[in-house]
Write a protein that holds these residues in place. Structure first.
Motif, PDB file in Angstrom:
ATOM      1  N   ILE A  66       0.863  -1.181   0.000  1.00 59.23           N
ATOM      2  CA  ILE A  66       0.000   0.000   0.000  1.00 59.23           C
ATOM      3  C   ILE A  66       0.897   1.228   0.000  1.00 59.23           C
ATOM      4  CG2 ILE A  66      -1.765   1.302   1.275  1.00 59.23           C
ATOM      5  CD1 ILE A  66      -2.809  -1.342   0.196  1.00 59.23           C
ATOM      6  N   GLY A  67       0.676   2.129  -0.933  1.00 61.03           N
ATOM      7  CA  GLY A  67       1.468   3.356  -1.000  1.00 61.03           C
ATOM      8  C   GLY A  67       0.820   4.476  -0.226  1.00 61.03           C
ATOM      9  N   SER A  68      -0.438   4.750  -0.528  1.00 62.69           N
ATOM     10  CA  SER A  68      -1.134   5.872   0.107  1.00 62.69           C
ATOM     11  C   SER A  68      -2.583   5.526   0.384  1.00 62.69           C
ATOM     12  CB  SER A  68      -1.120   7.105  -0.813  1.00 62.69           C
ATOM     13  OG  SER A  68       0.184   7.556  -1.051  1.00 62.69           O
ATOM     14  N   ILE A  71      -5.862  22.996   4.889  1.00 65.18           N
ATOM     15  CA  ILE A  71      -4.996  23.525   5.942  1.00 65.18           C
ATOM     16  C   ILE A  71      -5.514  23.137   7.324  1.00 65.18           C
ATOM     17  CG2 ILE A  71      -3.982  25.614   6.944  1.00 65.18           C
ATOM     18  CD1 ILE A  71      -2.914  24.668   4.107  1.00 65.18           C
ATOM     19  N   ARG A  72      -6.815  23.275   7.548  1.00 67.32           N
ATOM     20  CA  ARG A  72      -7.400  22.880   8.832  1.00 67.32           C
ATOM     21  C   ARG A  72      -7.128  21.395   9.104  1.00 67.32           C
ATOM     22  NH1 ARG A  72     -13.717  22.540   9.082  1.00 67.32           N
ATOM     23  NH2 ARG A  72     -13.174  20.737   7.827  1.00 67.32           N
ATOM     24  N   SER A  73      -7.333  20.568   8.091  1.00 68.75           N
ATOM     25  CA  SER A  73      -7.123  19.128   8.259  1.00 68.75           C
ATOM     26  C   SER A  73      -5.652  18.798   8.473  1.00 68.75           C
ATOM     27  CB  SER A  73      -7.677  18.370   7.054  1.00 68.75           C
ATOM     28  OG  SER A  73      -9.079  18.509   7.015  1.00 68.75           O
ATOM     29  N   LEU A  74      -4.780  19.434   7.708  1.00 67.65           N
ATOM     30  CA  LEU A  74      -3.344  19.215   7.883  1.00 67.65           C
ATOM     31  C   LEU A  74      -2.940  19.530   9.319  1.00 67.65           C
ATOM     32  CD1 LEU A  74      -0.480  18.637   6.817  1.00 67.65           C
ATOM     33  CD2 LEU A  74      -0.357  21.066   6.192  1.00 67.65           C
ATOM     34  N   GLU A  75      -3.378  20.663   9.831  1.00 67.39           N
ATOM     35  CA  GLU A  75      -3.033  21.053  11.201  1.00 67.39           C
ATOM     36  C   GLU A  75      -3.601  20.065  12.221  1.00 67.39           C
ATOM     37  OE1 GLU A  75      -4.432  25.102  11.352  1.00 67.39           O
ATOM     38  OE2 GLU A  75      -2.678  25.838  10.234  1.00 67.39           O
ATOM     39  N   PRO A 118       5.397   9.211  11.649  1.00 68.72           N
ATOM     40  CA  PRO A 118       6.773   9.056  12.112  1.00 68.72           C
ATOM     41  C   PRO A 118       7.334   7.648  11.860  1.00 68.72           C
ATOM     42  CG  PRO A 118       5.442  10.111  13.809  1.00 68.72           C
ATOM     43  CD  PRO A 118       4.508   9.654  12.728  1.00 68.72           C
ATOM     44  N   ASP A 119       6.450   6.649  11.771  1.00 74.31           N
ATOM     45  CA  ASP A 119       6.873   5.264  11.567  1.00 74.31           C
ATOM     46  C   ASP A 119       5.971   4.636  10.505  1.00 74.31           C
ATOM     47  OD1 ASP A 119       8.103   2.767  11.964  1.00 74.31           O
ATOM     48  OD2 ASP A 119       6.707   2.202  13.541  1.00 74.31           O
ATOM     49  N   GLY A 120       6.510   3.793   9.664  1.00 71.85           N
ATOM     50  CA  GLY A 120       5.721   3.102   8.658  1.00 71.85           C
ATOM     51  C   GLY A 120       5.886   3.736   7.290  1.00 71.85           C
ATOM     52  N   ALA A 121       5.590   2.952   6.263  1.00 69.07           N
ATOM     53  CA  ALA A 121       5.807   3.391   4.886  1.00 69.07           C
ATOM     54  C   ALA A 121       4.554   3.937   4.213  1.00 69.07           C
ATOM     55  CB  ALA A 121       6.353   2.219   4.063  1.00 69.07           C
ATOM     56  N   THR A 122       3.373   3.594   4.698  1.00 69.02           N
ATOM     57  CA  THR A 122       2.147   4.050   4.050  1.00 69.02           C
ATOM     58  C   THR A 122       1.952   5.539   4.283  1.00 69.02           C
ATOM     59  OG1 THR A 122       1.161   1.879   4.366  1.00 69.02           O
ATOM     60  CG2 THR A 122      -0.336   3.685   3.865  1.00 69.02           C
ATOM     61  N   GLN A 123       1.601   6.233   3.224  1.00 74.67           N
ATOM     62  CA  GLN A 123       1.391   7.674   3.285  1.00 74.67           C
ATOM     63  C   GLN A 123      -0.096   7.982   3.308  1.00 74.67           C
ATOM     64  OE1 GLN A 123       3.358   9.021  -0.294  1.00 74.67           O
ATOM     65  NE2 GLN A 123       4.916   7.473   0.020  1.00 74.67           N
ATOM     66  N   LEU A 124      -0.429   9.189   3.768  1.00 75.00           N
ATOM     67  CA  LEU A 124      -1.798   9.688   3.687  1.00 75.00           C
ATOM     68  C   LEU A 124      -1.816  10.826   2.674  1.00 75.00           C
ATOM     69  CD1 LEU A 124      -3.088  10.046   7.366  1.00 75.00           C
ATOM     70  CD2 LEU A 124      -3.580   8.221   5.737  1.00 75.00           C
ATOM     71  N   GLY A 125      -2.875  10.871   1.919  1.00 73.33           N
ATOM     72  CA  GLY A 125      -3.116  12.000   1.045  1.00 73.33           C
ATOM     73  C   GLY A 125      -4.392  12.683   1.491  1.00 73.33           C
ATOM     74  N   HIS A 130       0.872  13.475  14.641  1.00 73.30           N
ATOM     75  CA  HIS A 130       2.301  13.776  14.495  1.00 73.30           C
ATOM     76  C   HIS A 130       2.825  13.497  13.086  1.00 73.30           C
ATOM     77  CE1 HIS A 130       1.996  14.161  18.797  1.00 73.30           C
ATOM     78  NE2 HIS A 130       1.546  12.920  18.861  1.00 73.30           N
ATOM     79  N   ILE A 131       2.002  13.764  12.091  1.00 80.16           N
ATOM     80  CA  ILE A 131       2.394  13.544  10.708  1.00 80.16           C
ATOM     81  C   ILE A 131       3.318  14.662  10.239  1.00 80.16           C
ATOM     82  CG2 ILE A 131       0.297  12.264  10.100  1.00 80.16           C
ATOM     83  CD1 ILE A 131      -0.618  14.994   8.747  1.00 80.16           C
ATOM     84  N   SER A 132       4.047  14.371   9.173  1.00 81.92           N
ATOM     85  CA  SER A 132       4.909  15.365   8.529  1.00 81.92           C
ATOM     86  C   SER A 132       4.514  15.483   7.070  1.00 81.92           C
ATOM     87  CB  SER A 132       6.372  14.939   8.620  1.00 81.92           C
ATOM     88  OG  SER A 132       6.794  14.890   9.961  1.00 81.92           O
ATOM     89  N   GLU A 133       4.581  16.682   6.578  1.00 80.41           N
ATOM     90  CA  GLU A 133       4.217  16.934   5.183  1.00 80.41           C
ATOM     91  C   GLU A 133       5.313  16.431   4.246  1.00 80.41           C
ATOM     92  OE1 GLU A 133       3.236  20.773   2.374  1.00 80.41           O
ATOM     93  OE2 GLU A 133       2.777  20.914   4.518  1.00 80.41           O
ATOM     94  N   ILE A 134       4.878  15.783   3.157  1.00 80.32           N
ATOM     95  CA  ILE A 134       5.792  15.332   2.110  1.00 80.32           C
ATOM     96  C   ILE A 134       5.798  16.356   0.977  1.00 80.32           C
ATOM     97  CG2 ILE A 134       6.291  13.553   0.398  1.00 80.32           C
ATOM     98  CD1 ILE A 134       4.667  11.612   2.235  1.00 80.32           C
TER      99      ILE A 134
END
Length: 141
Positions: free
Chosen positions: A4-6, A15-19, A42-49, A26-30
């Protein structure tokens, strides 16, 4: 070969959702693109869009018996601590449930998307270490 990629989550305000996801998961923006933001945990390979939509869409579905299910879940290590943290933050998490080796609860994001959090005991066949063992065993056959 495959993974699973994303996972894509419909949101009405990027912006509201990102915050919100940064604060509570504790997500980080790609990176960003027109109408979306990619993030990672912080851990794991699956990304969220996070994908901006005009209308709220659902992250749940009903099975053939009418029981509701989530489209995905997020694994966490110390689910009781996360549940307590979410309660203190005023997120109103659902009841923490134990299914004999698996614990889970749901929380709603700002758009009402059901986000399911789960934790598996180490001896569960669904625990990541057990899955990894099955994957390694499959490579040797």
């Amino acid at each position: 070969m495959f993974r699973i990629g994303s996972i894509f989550i419909p949101v009405t305000n990027l912006i509201r959702s990102l915050e919100w996801y940064q604060t509570h998961f504790h997500i980080s923006e790609i990176g960003r693109w027109e109408g979306g933001i990619g993030v990672h945990f912080p851990d794991g390979a699956t990304q969220l869009g996070l994908i901006e939509t005009k209308n709220v869409a659902s992250t749940t579905f009903s099975d053939r018996n009418g029981d509701e299910h989530v489209s995905f879940n997020i694994v966490c290590d110390d689910i009781q601590s996360i549940h307590d943290t979410f309660e203190r933050a005023g997120l109103k998490p659902g009841r923490l449930q134990d299914f004999g080796g698996m614990s889970c609860f749901d929380v709603l994001d700002p758009d009402g998307n059901v986000i399911s959090l789960t934790s598996e005991s180490a001896d569960s066949p669904f625990h990541r270490d057990q899955i990894r063992q099955a994957q390694l065993k499959g490579q040797t056959q």
